[in-house]
Write an enzyme that holds these catalytic residues in place. Structure first.
Site, PDB file in Angstrom:
ATOM      1  N   CYS A  79       3.268 -10.228 -24.249  1.00  0.00           N
ATOM      2  CA  CYS A  79       3.929  -9.946 -25.515  1.00  0.00           C
ATOM      3  C   CYS A  79       2.962  -9.164 -26.373  1.00  0.00           C
ATOM      4  O   CYS A  79       1.803  -8.988 -26.012  1.00  0.00           O
ATOM      5  CB  CYS A  79       4.406 -11.218 -26.201  1.00  0.00           C
ATOM      6  SG  CYS A  79       3.131 -12.056 -27.108  1.00  0.00           S
ATOM      7  N   LYS A  96      10.801 -22.520 -38.168  1.00  0.00           N
ATOM      8  CA  LYS A  96      11.190 -21.952 -36.877  1.00  0.00           C
ATOM      9  C   LYS A  96      10.447 -22.628 -35.729  1.00  0.00           C
ATOM     10  O   LYS A  96      11.042 -23.001 -34.720  1.00  0.00           O
ATOM     11  CB  LYS A  96      10.883 -20.445 -36.844  1.00  0.00           C
ATOM     12  CG  LYS A  96      11.043 -19.824 -35.473  1.00  0.00           C
ATOM     13  CD  LYS A  96      10.675 -18.357 -35.454  1.00  0.00           C
ATOM     14  CE  LYS A  96       9.234 -18.075 -35.139  1.00  0.00           C
ATOM     15  NZ  LYS A  96       8.821 -18.238 -33.733  1.00  0.00           N
ATOM     16  N   ASN A  97       9.135 -22.785 -35.899  1.00  0.00           N
ATOM     17  CA  ASN A  97       8.328 -23.295 -34.786  1.00  0.00           C
ATOM     18  C   ASN A  97       8.530 -24.779 -34.522  1.00  0.00           C
ATOM     19  O   ASN A  97       8.028 -25.303 -33.525  1.00  0.00           O
ATOM     20  CB  ASN A  97       6.840 -23.002 -35.020  1.00  0.00           C
ATOM     21  CG  ASN A  97       6.520 -21.538 -34.781  1.00  0.00           C
ATOM     22  OD1 ASN A  97       7.382 -20.763 -34.383  1.00  0.00           O
ATOM     23  ND2 ASN A  97       5.278 -21.155 -35.023  1.00  0.00           N
ATOM     24  N   ARG A 150      13.858 -12.602 -36.635  1.00  0.00           N
ATOM     25  CA  ARG A 150      13.517 -13.677 -35.703  1.00  0.00           C
ATOM     26  C   ARG A 150      12.954 -14.884 -36.444  1.00  0.00           C
ATOM     27  O   ARG A 150      13.093 -16.013 -35.968  1.00  0.00           O
ATOM     28  CB  ARG A 150      12.455 -13.197 -34.704  1.00  0.00           C
ATOM     29  CG  ARG A 150      12.968 -12.263 -33.639  1.00  0.00           C
ATOM     30  CD  ARG A 150      11.884 -12.022 -32.615  1.00  0.00           C
ATOM     31  NE  ARG A 150      11.263 -13.286 -32.286  1.00  0.00           N
ATOM     32  CZ  ARG A 150       9.973 -13.458 -32.001  1.00  0.00           C
ATOM     33  NH1 ARG A 150       9.164 -12.437 -31.981  1.00  0.00           N
ATOM     34  NH2 ARG A 150       9.485 -14.652 -31.719  1.00  0.00           N
ATOM     35  N   ARG A 193      -1.061 -14.201 -23.359  1.00  0.00           N
ATOM     36  CA  ARG A 193      -0.416 -15.510 -23.458  1.00  0.00           C
ATOM     37  C   ARG A 193      -0.006 -16.080 -22.093  1.00  0.00           C
ATOM     38  O   ARG A 193       1.181 -16.148 -21.759  1.00  0.00           O
ATOM     39  CB  ARG A 193       0.800 -15.428 -24.385  1.00  0.00           C
ATOM     40  CG  ARG A 193       0.424 -15.101 -25.807  1.00  0.00           C
ATOM     41  CD  ARG A 193       1.616 -14.905 -26.671  1.00  0.00           C
ATOM     42  NE  ARG A 193       1.894 -16.025 -27.553  1.00  0.00           N
ATOM     43  CZ  ARG A 193       2.867 -16.033 -28.444  1.00  0.00           C
ATOM     44  NH1 ARG A 193       3.679 -15.004 -28.539  1.00  0.00           N
ATOM     45  NH2 ARG A 193       3.066 -17.058 -29.216  1.00  0.00           N
ATOM     46  N   ASP A 251      -0.764 -17.378 -37.597  1.00  0.00           N
ATOM     47  CA  ASP A 251       0.519 -16.845 -38.079  1.00  0.00           C
ATOM     48  C   ASP A 251       0.473 -16.413 -39.548  1.00  0.00           C
ATOM     49  O   ASP A 251       1.459 -15.879 -40.070  1.00  0.00           O
ATOM     50  CB  ASP A 251       1.635 -17.877 -37.880  1.00  0.00           C
ATOM     51  CG  ASP A 251       2.066 -17.980 -36.421  1.00  0.00           C
ATOM     52  OD1 ASP A 251       1.645 -17.140 -35.604  1.00  0.00           O
ATOM     53  OD2 ASP A 251       2.839 -18.910 -36.096  1.00  0.00           O
TER      54      ASP A 251
HETATM   55  C1  UD1 Z   1       2.734 -21.109 -30.938  1.00  0.00           C
HETATM   56  C2  UD1 Z   1       3.612 -20.563 -32.031  1.00  0.00           C
HETATM   57  C3  UD1 Z   1       3.061 -19.229 -32.555  1.00  0.00           C
HETATM   58  C4  UD1 Z   1       1.595 -19.396 -32.971  1.00  0.00           C
HETATM   59  C5  UD1 Z   1       0.776 -20.048 -31.857  1.00  0.00           C
HETATM   60  C6  UD1 Z   1      -0.633 -20.397 -32.279  1.00  0.00           C
HETATM   61  C7  UD1 Z   1       5.841 -21.349 -31.569  1.00  0.00           C
HETATM   62  C8  UD1 Z   1       7.221 -21.029 -31.149  1.00  0.00           C
HETATM   63  N1  UD1 Z   1       4.963 -20.357 -31.544  1.00  0.00           N
HETATM   64  O1  UD1 Z   1       2.761 -20.161 -29.874  1.00  0.00           O
HETATM   65  O2  UD1 Z   1       3.845 -18.834 -33.688  1.00  0.00           O
HETATM   66  O3  UD1 Z   1       1.050 -18.131 -33.264  1.00  0.00           O
HETATM   67  O4  UD1 Z   1       1.403 -21.278 -31.430  1.00  0.00           O
HETATM   68  O5  UD1 Z   1      -0.615 -21.233 -33.388  1.00  0.00           O
HETATM   69  O6  UD1 Z   1       5.531 -22.458 -31.927  1.00  0.00           O
HETATM   70  N2  UD1 Z   1      -2.931 -20.183 -23.756  1.00  0.00           N
HETATM   71  C9  UD1 Z   1      -3.487 -20.154 -22.487  1.00  0.00           C
HETATM   72  N3  UD1 Z   1      -2.803 -20.769 -21.459  1.00  0.00           N
HETATM   73  C10 UD1 Z   1      -1.616 -21.413 -21.656  1.00  0.00           C
HETATM   74  C11 UD1 Z   1      -1.071 -21.447 -22.964  1.00  0.00           C
HETATM   75  C12 UD1 Z   1      -1.747 -20.823 -23.988  1.00  0.00           C
HETATM   76  O7  UD1 Z   1      -4.541 -19.585 -22.279  1.00  0.00           O
HETATM   77  O8  UD1 Z   1      -1.055 -21.946 -20.695  1.00  0.00           O
HETATM   78  C13 UD1 Z   1      -3.648 -19.513 -24.865  1.00  0.00           C
HETATM   79  C14 UD1 Z   1      -2.872 -18.380 -25.536  1.00  0.00           C
HETATM   80  O9  UD1 Z   1      -2.980 -17.175 -24.828  1.00  0.00           O
HETATM   81  C15 UD1 Z   1      -3.546 -18.323 -26.895  1.00  0.00           C
HETATM   82  C16 UD1 Z   1      -3.890 -19.786 -27.162  1.00  0.00           C
HETATM   83  O10 UD1 Z   1      -3.832 -20.453 -25.894  1.00  0.00           O
HETATM   84  O11 UD1 Z   1      -4.733 -17.596 -26.827  1.00  0.00           O
HETATM   85  C17 UD1 Z   1      -2.971 -20.497 -28.121  1.00  0.00           C
HETATM   86  O12 UD1 Z   1      -1.626 -20.233 -27.765  1.00  0.00           O
HETATM   87  P1  UD1 Z   1      -0.491 -21.305 -27.958  1.00  0.00           P
HETATM   88  O13 UD1 Z   1      -0.942 -22.351 -28.921  1.00  0.00           O
HETATM   89  O14 UD1 Z   1      -0.031 -21.763 -26.625  1.00  0.00           O
HETATM   90  O15 UD1 Z   1       0.662 -20.437 -28.631  1.00  0.00           O
HETATM   91  P2  UD1 Z   1       2.222 -20.578 -28.442  1.00  0.00           P
HETATM   92  O16 UD1 Z   1       2.570 -22.000 -28.187  1.00  0.00           O
HETATM   93  O17 UD1 Z   1       2.703 -19.541 -27.499  1.00  0.00           O
END
Ligand code: UD1
Length: 429
Positions: free
Chosen positions: A126, A22-23, A408, A131, A316
């Site tokens: 969420c 999915k990711n 999902r 996030r 995850d």
């Molecule tokens: C992706 C995955 C999700 C997984 C996560 C971490 C997909 C669709 N989803 O989510 O399944 O749990 O990676 O492996 O691929 N953060 C910030 N600022 C930002 C962006 C992120 O502070 O602009 C923080 C987030 O709050 C979190 C951390 O960075 O604490 C990691 O999040 P991130 O790797 O961005 O997760 P996703 O890409 O949303």
């Protein structure tokens, strides 16, 4: 709303085919916005998130075509879907669509790169944490975009197009890496992205972008170097196998006992989690066909772990591993380092009889616990599946509500588990 009823007590034996990730699928679909030619994705899983993203992409003007059934198709394999963004007719991603799935915010990267404008609803909070999107905005700004936040939307423009830059993320983010990578493929000149996420799904996207004519090097490392090109062309790409689905079923077999081949799994993508399972006493064997997971009657050993970005233990799989540790003979500690609020499953596991205490961002599990069936619900998809696998060993019936979370992210969950001897069925109400 549908629920899933699991009747515990059966061992798992047989073969589970691993689906496309999915990711990886979501960013790959979004990458189709970068080219006017078709991007054909093979092994696309049947998931609600894929359908949500199709709605968003078609709103931008993307046409898609699903290939019909082929000889020897067993109905459980992923689909081949062609996405063609010949003309992008709308550069707005509205709240109604983006709010359903956080990753849809990621369209901001390709829209800016190709159309030089984008108006994308902020995804909002969420269940697993706040996030934020600060790093998406910082990296796109570094690439030359002007971005304002107005009425809940990120409104971005780069009138002369994006321009290559040397940028360092201040924290590792999967989504921000995907977006900056996609955006920089069409930026003028060279971009260096440092402190990138190294998750295998990033590599999958980068390989697909290169097949579309991008010039990305450093794939698999924390530093990606991108030589911008004027345009990208069509390509055909096969989605990599889902490492989270693989880890989830491996943990399910570890819980129930039995012998299951996870067909098509790529062990290198979840080495840390597999090593952990071996420490807990689970049999893991890599074969030409995938991964064989076995557990005989011996007790599971408790193992401590903390979630980390790849190649560390994935957040995850945290909920599923916690379910497993309820069966271990002794105390284990699981620390969540990525998301601040990803323990929603704890209370539900406790309802099944688990002995878990929370100490800040660490859960302390005192096993072995005797689990008994109950009504449970979860607020995110990995938490939901942890309740399903706990139900596989609980005494009696466990009813997991809010099944849409599972839909999902887990393709054919009931069919795959039933084929290995589990008693699990979907009930419509
Ligand atoms: C992706 C995955 C999700 C997984 C996560 C971490 C997909 C669709 N989803 O989510 O399944 O749990 O990676 O492996 O691929 N953060 C910030 N600022 C930002 C962006 C992120 O502070 O602009 C923080 C987030 O709050 C979190 C951390 O960075 O604490 C990691 O999040 P991130 O790797 O961005 O997760 P996703 O890409 O949303």
């Amino acid at each position: 709303m549908d629920s899933i009823v699991v009747t515990g007590g059966n061992k798992l034996n047989g073969v589970i085919p691993i689906s496309g990730a999915k990711n990886a699928t979501l960013p790959l679909m979004i990458a189709s916005l970068l080219s006017s030619q078709p991007l054909i994705l093979q092994n696309v899983p049947h998931l609600a998130d894929v359908e949500s993203l199709i709605r968003i992409l078609t709103n931008h003007g993307v046409d898609y075509r699903v290939e019909g059934k082929r000889r020897n198709h067993n109905g459980q394999q992923g689909r081949n879907i062609s996405f063609r963004a010949e003309e992008i007719v709308d550069t707005t991603a509205p709240y109604e669509l983006v709010s359903k799935m956080r990753a849809s915010f990621w369209v901001i990267g390709p829209l800016l790169a190709r159309m030089h404008v984008a108006k994308v609803s902020l995804p909002g909070g969420c269940a697993i944490g706040t996030r934020p999107v600060d790093m998406f905005l910082e990296s796109l700004t570094a690439l030359g975009a002007k971005i304002e936040i107005e009425n809940g939307y990120a409104i971005a423009e780069a009138p002369g197009g994006l321009v290559g830059v040397d940028f360092t993320f201040n924290k590792v983010s999967v989504g921000a890496t995907h977006v900056a990578l996609m955006a920089s493929t069409l930026a003028k000149g060279k971009t260096i992205l440092r402190n990138c996420a190294r998750e295998p799904e990033i590599g999958d996207l980068a390989n697909c972008l290169n097949a579309m004519g991008a010039k990305i090097s450093g794939i698999g490392s924390g530093t990606l170097t991108i030589e911008g090109v004027k345009e990208l062309h069509g390509a055909t790409h096969t989605v990599l196998p889902d490492r989270i689905e693989t880890g989830t079923y491996a943990m399910a077999v570890a819980m129930t006992g039995g012998d299951v081949l996870l067909k098509g799994a790529r062990p290198d993508d979840l080495r840390f989690a597999l090593d952990l399972l071996v420490k807990a006493g689970v049999g893991i064997e890599e074969t030409n066909e995938g991964l064989r997971v076995t557990r005989n009657g011996a007790a599971l050993k408790p193992v401590d772990v903390g979630t980390e970005p790849f190649p560390g233990f994935p957040t995850d799989l945290q909920a599923q591993f916690m379910a497993l540790m309820t069966m271990a003979d002794g105390e284990s500690r699981i620390t969540e380092n990525i998301f601040e609020n990803r323990f929603m499953h704890v209370q539900e596991l406790v309802r099944l009889g688990a002995n878990i205490d929370l100490e800040g961002k660490t859960a302390v599990i005192k096993g072995p616990c005797v689990l008994t069936g109950a009504q449970v619900m979860a607020t995110d998809l990995r938490a939901s599946v942890s309740l399903v696998i706990a139900g596989l060993v609980a005494d009696g019936d466990t009813t997991v509500n809010r099944v849409y979370h599972l839909d999902r992210g887990f393709e054919h969950l009931e069919e795959k588990l039933t084929a290995c001897g589990a008693k699990i069925e979907r009930v419509s109400s």
